[in-house]
Structure formats: structure tokens, C-alpha cells
Design a protein around this motif. Structure first.
Motif, mmCIF file in Angstrom:
data_model
loop_
_atom_site.group_PDB
_atom_site.id
_atom_site.type_symbol
_atom_site.label_atom_id
_atom_site.label_comp_id
_atom_site.label_asym_id
_atom_site.label_seq_id
_atom_site.Cartn_x
_atom_site.Cartn_y
_atom_site.Cartn_z
ATOM 1 N N LYS A 46 1.076 -5.551 -4.354
ATOM 2 C CA LYS A 46 2.258 -6.076 -5.034
ATOM 3 C C LYS A 46 2.827 -5.041 -6.001
ATOM 4 O O LYS A 46 4.040 -4.834 -6.066
ATOM 5 C CB LYS A 46 1.902 -7.370 -5.776
ATOM 6 C CG LYS A 46 3.083 -8.015 -6.476
ATOM 7 C CD LYS A 46 2.676 -9.325 -7.142
ATOM 8 C CE LYS A 46 3.846 -10.003 -7.820
ATOM 9 N NZ LYS A 46 3.447 -11.287 -8.428
ATOM 10 N N ASP A 67 8.476 -2.866 0.713
ATOM 11 C CA ASP A 67 7.263 -3.597 1.048
ATOM 12 C C ASP A 67 6.064 -2.693 0.872
ATOM 13 O O ASP A 67 6.187 -1.472 0.856
ATOM 14 C CB ASP A 67 7.314 -4.147 2.483
ATOM 15 C CG ASP A 67 6.967 -3.101 3.530
ATOM 16 O OD1 ASP A 67 7.401 -1.939 3.399
ATOM 17 O OD2 ASP A 67 6.253 -3.432 4.483
ATOM 18 N N THR A 69 1.961 -2.906 2.418
ATOM 19 C CA THR A 69 1.067 -3.670 3.282
ATOM 20 C C THR A 69 -0.322 -3.074 3.213
ATOM 21 O O THR A 69 -0.479 -1.858 3.135
ATOM 22 C CB THR A 69 1.572 -3.641 4.740
ATOM 23 O OG1 THR A 69 2.831 -4.305 4.803
ATOM 24 C CG2 THR A 69 0.599 -4.337 5.695
ATOM 25 N N LYS A 116 -1.986 -8.134 4.594
ATOM 26 C CA LYS A 116 -1.192 -8.684 3.490
ATOM 27 C C LYS A 116 0.026 -7.791 3.280
ATOM 28 O O LYS A 116 -0.111 -6.581 3.133
ATOM 29 C CB LYS A 116 -2.032 -8.717 2.211
ATOM 30 C CG LYS A 116 -1.293 -9.242 0.986
ATOM 31 C CD LYS A 116 -2.250 -9.222 -0.200
ATOM 32 C CE LYS A 116 -1.685 -9.934 -1.403
ATOM 33 N NZ LYS A 116 -2.672 -9.930 -2.505
ATOM 34 N N THR A 117 1.198 -8.414 3.278
ATOM 35 C CA THR A 117 2.434 -7.706 2.963
ATOM 36 C C THR A 117 3.078 -8.370 1.763
ATOM 37 O O THR A 117 3.180 -9.591 1.706
ATOM 38 C CB THR A 117 3.431 -7.748 4.147
ATOM 39 O OG1 THR A 117 2.908 -6.975 5.224
ATOM 40 C CG2 THR A 117 4.793 -7.186 3.761
ATOM 41 N N VAL A 118 3.504 -7.548 0.816
ATOM 42 C CA VAL A 118 4.301 -8.032 -0.307
ATOM 43 C C VAL A 118 5.640 -7.306 -0.256
ATOM 44 O O VAL A 118 5.684 -6.074 -0.122
ATOM 45 C CB VAL A 118 3.621 -7.790 -1.669
ATOM 46 C CG1 VAL A 118 4.525 -8.243 -2.812
ATOM 47 C CG2 VAL A 118 2.275 -8.510 -1.739
ATOM 48 N N THR A 129 9.557 -11.464 -5.515
ATOM 49 C CA THR A 129 8.531 -11.012 -4.564
ATOM 50 C C THR A 129 8.199 -12.112 -3.563
ATOM 51 O O THR A 129 8.302 -13.302 -3.864
ATOM 52 C CB THR A 129 7.237 -10.566 -5.278
ATOM 53 O OG1 THR A 129 6.701 -11.653 -6.020
ATOM 54 C CG2 THR A 129 7.479 -9.366 -6.185
ATOM 55 N N THR A 131 5.229 -12.894 -0.320
ATOM 56 C CA THR A 131 3.949 -12.460 0.237
ATOM 57 C C THR A 131 3.691 -13.115 1.580
ATOM 58 O O THR A 131 3.848 -14.325 1.731
ATOM 59 C CB THR A 131 2.795 -12.817 -0.727
ATOM 60 O OG1 THR A 131 3.050 -12.197 -1.993
ATOM 61 C CG2 THR A 131 1.457 -12.336 -0.195
ATOM 62 N N LEU A 133 0.687 -13.336 4.702
ATOM 63 C CA LEU A 133 -0.702 -13.067 5.083
ATOM 64 C C LEU A 133 -0.908 -13.399 6.551
ATOM 65 O O LEU A 133 -0.301 -14.331 7.075
ATOM 66 C CB LEU A 133 -1.670 -13.934 4.269
ATOM 67 C CG LEU A 133 -1.701 -13.751 2.763
ATOM 68 C CD1 LEU A 133 -2.605 -14.800 2.123
ATOM 69 C CD2 LEU A 133 -2.178 -12.358 2.403
ATOM 70 N N HIS A 176 1.932 -10.791 9.182
ATOM 71 C CA HIS A 176 2.098 -10.705 7.738
ATOM 72 C C HIS A 176 3.507 -10.269 7.327
ATOM 73 O O HIS A 176 4.123 -10.892 6.479
ATOM 74 C CB HIS A 176 1.055 -9.735 7.179
ATOM 75 C CG HIS A 176 1.012 -8.440 7.936
ATOM 76 N ND1 HIS A 176 0.562 -8.368 9.240
ATOM 77 C CD2 HIS A 176 1.394 -7.189 7.614
ATOM 78 C CE1 HIS A 176 0.655 -7.113 9.669
ATOM 79 N NE2 HIS A 176 1.162 -6.386 8.699
ATOM 80 N N ALA A 180 6.519 -12.510 5.435
ATOM 81 C CA ALA A 180 7.142 -12.101 4.174
ATOM 82 C C ALA A 180 8.651 -11.929 4.352
ATOM 83 O O ALA A 180 9.434 -12.357 3.496
ATOM 84 C CB ALA A 180 6.507 -10.810 3.658
#
Length: 190
Positions: A46, A67, A69, A116-118, A129, A131, A133, A176, A180
Motif C-alpha cells: 500500500k 498500483d 502488487t 495482493k494488489t493495492v 486506495t 485492494t 486479493l 487480484h 482492485a
């Protein structure tokens, strides 16, 4: 609407363009003549996404999103995580990263993992933001020719094929980054 996506990774750009509706025009870093390396010095996924979006907004003035990841592997205490792109070294080589991951997991029986991508969106002077998963497991060897990064060794829960063996459309539905980006699109369409 026009947004800069803070990437030069053509695979990521292609994935995101397949999800974003046509009324949102995506520009890459190349499109805005941003040729420098954008800092990614934070200790979290993040944090890196936010840092990249803030850098672009500050230095180029565009509404943008960035992003970050990471692949988080349970048996490796969440590694490679924030270091996923440079797991095997600063050369950021996907083949080297995958080989190192498989070697580290070789003696382990628990192969559960998650991508995980934010996404950090900087728009109208505010930061948001999102997120995404995707839980799954790491295979014992590579399968498939599609995708990029760790895709040939990641199998999502409920699937018998790796991300490298399924279509981009399918990956965007369950993956993911797709999750997002779907949140980002929903927010932009409000």
C-alpha cells in the motif's frame, strides 16, 4: 476522463485496459514522457502504491493511479511480498524470481499463497486506495505460457490451472489486479 496509470509494464497496462470502460482514457508513463524510475521505497505494498501516485501528481500534475502488487506466501512468512519484483535481485527478472521461489518452497508442504494488489488513485486533490486479493497456492513447477511474473506457478483457489494457463478475461475476473481495478472503476463511475 483521462487518467495516467503509473506503469511502463505493458502486461499490466493491457490487463487494466481490458477492464476500464472506454470513456476512461488511460495514459502510460511513456505517454506523459515520464522516463525516470518512480521511487518504491516503502515497506508495504500500500505504501509503495501511494508513494508512486503522489510522486506523479506532485511532479507531473496529472490525475493518476498507481498500483503495487506482491505475492505473499504463507510458508515464507509473507515473502516475497513487497519485494516480489526484485525477490532474486535488483535485475527484476521474473524467471530468476520464480526459480528462487520454487527453490525456497521445495522442502515445504504448505504452498498456500495470495496475490495482493493495492491501487492508489490521486484525483481531484484526494487520495483513495483499493485492494484486491486472490488466494491460491504455488505449484511445484511452471505451467503455461501466458501471463507474466509469477503467473506460471500460481493457481487460484478452485482452479486446476495456473494464471499462465487461463485467459486474460478469466484472470481479470478472479485475479487480484482485476478485483482492485473493478473497485477503482466502480468508484470512478459513481
Amino acid at each position: 476522463m483521462q487518467l495516467v496509470f503509473a506503469t511502463n509494464n505493458l502486461n499490466k497496462l493491457k490487463e487494466v485496459q481490458a477492464i476500464v470502460p472506454p470513456h476512461i482514457k488511460l495514459l502510460s508513463l511513456k505517454d506523459i514522457a515520464c522516463n525516470e524510475d518512480i521511487p518504491e521505497t516503502q515497506s508495504t505494498i500500500k505504501g509503495n502504491a501511494i508513494q508512486k501516485a503522489e510522486y506523479l501528481k506532485t511532479h507531473y500534475g496529472y490525475d493518476c493511479f498507481a498500483d503495487d502488487t506482491g505475492l505473499e506466501v504463507h510458508a515464507l512468512n509473507g515473502e516475497p511480498g513487497v519485494y516480489s519484483a526484485r525477490y532474486a535481485g535488483p535485475q527484476r527478472n521474473a524467471e530468476d524470481n520464480t526459480k528462487k521461489l520454487l527453490a525456497e518452497l521445495q522442502p515445504k508442504s504448505n504452498r498456500s499463497a495470495q496475490f495482493k494488489t493495492v491501487i492508489a488513485l490521486h484525483i481531484n486533490g484526494k487520495l483513495h486506495t483499493f485492494t484486491g486479493l486472490c488466494k491460491g497456492e504455488i505449484t511445484t513447477e511452471k505451467h503455461g505460457e501466458g501471463g507474466f511474473g509469477y503467473d506460471p506457478v500460481f493457481k487460484a483457489e478452485g482452479y486446476d490451472k495456473t494464471f499462465a494457463e487461463i485467459s486474460l478475461t478469466e484472470k481479470n475476473k478472479i485475479g487480484h489486479r482485476g478485483k482492485a481495478v473493478a473497485q477503482l472503476v466502480e468508484f470512478l463511475n459513481i
